[in-house]
Design a protein around this motif. Sequence first.
Motif, short mmCIF file in Angstrom:
data_model
loop_
_atom_site.label_atom_id
_atom_site.label_comp_id
_atom_site.label_asym_id
_atom_site.label_seq_id
_atom_site.Cartn_x
_atom_site.Cartn_y
_atom_site.Cartn_z
N GLN A 140 -28.31 36.96 97.23
CA GLN A 140 -27.38 36.50 98.36
C GLN A 140 -28.86 35.93 99.19
O GLN A 140 -29.77 36.32 99.23
N GLN A 169 -24.21 33.33 105.09
CA GLN A 169 -24.50 34.18 103.94
C GLN A 169 -24.08 33.38 102.59
O GLN A 169 -22.97 33.05 102.73
N THR A 170 -24.79 33.23 101.42
CA THR A 170 -24.34 32.71 100.52
C THR A 170 -24.58 33.18 99.01
O THR A 170 -25.63 33.72 99.21
N ASP A 171 -24.03 33.00 98.05
CA ASP A 171 -24.51 33.41 96.69
C ASP A 171 -25.82 32.58 96.30
O ASP A 171 -25.59 31.24 96.42
N THR A 181 -20.21 33.65 102.21
CA THR A 181 -19.66 34.95 102.23
C THR A 181 -19.76 35.46 103.54
O THR A 181 -20.55 35.25 104.43
#
Length: 235
Positions: A140, A169-171, A181
Motif C-alpha cells: 500500500q 491510501q491505495t493499492d 482504500t
Amino acid sequence: MKRLLALIALALAQPAFAQSATPEQRLAQMRERVERLEDQDQIELLQATYGYYFDKGLWTQVAALFSRNGRFEYGQRGVYIGRERIRRALLLFGPEGLSPGRLNNHMQLQAIITVAPDGQTATARWQGMVMLAEPGVNGQWGVGVYENRYVKEGATWLISSLHFYPMAQTDYDLGWMRSATQMEGPSALFPPDEPPTEVYRSYPAQYIPPFSYPHPVTGQPIELVQPRDDIAGRE
C-alpha cells in the motif's frame, strides 16, 4: 557545537533588538530566541525518533515518547490515552518488532513547528508518507498529515498528542486512479478510550486537517471550508 552556532546566527538574523534596550535586555532577548530555536530542534529530533521506532514496530519505545496522559489518534481508529494504552493500541498495527515480509514506513516531512512563548508547549504539522506491506497481501502507498502537540517536562520534550490524518491510501499495483482504500474504524478487539475527534473520509474526498498555526504573513487563522459529506455530518 556547529548546530548551536547556526542557531545563534539565525537568532541574530532576526529583526534588530529595540535600540532603547540595555545590553542585559538585549542579551536576554537573544538567549530566549536561541532557546526557542533549540526547542524546535529538539522537537524535530523527537518526531524523527518516533518515526524510526514506529517504522520498525518498536511499540514500547514509541509509547515512552509520550507524556503520562499523552493521546494517540490514527485516522478513524479513535483516541488512546496514556502510555500503556498507547503501547497496547500500537499492537493493532502488528506485533512488537516487524516480522519478515512486513513494511511499516511512516515518514515525517515538511515540519512546521510552533513553540509557545514560554517554551513549555508546542505544536507541529508534518506531511506523512506511508509505505505498507505484509506477507500474502499486496503493498500500500499512502499520504497523510500530522497535527501534533508537545509538552516540555523538565528539560525533555514529549509528545502530548499525536494525531495522524490519513489523506489517501491505495493499492501499490492499482494506483490512485483505480484504487482508493478507506480508513479503518475503531477496533472491537481493543476499543479506544474516546471516539475520533473528527469524522471525515480520505481520498477521493478532499478533507483538509485544520491548521494549528496562523498564516505566517497575515498572522490570521487559516479558515477552512470543508467539503460537504453526508456520512461525516457536514451538509
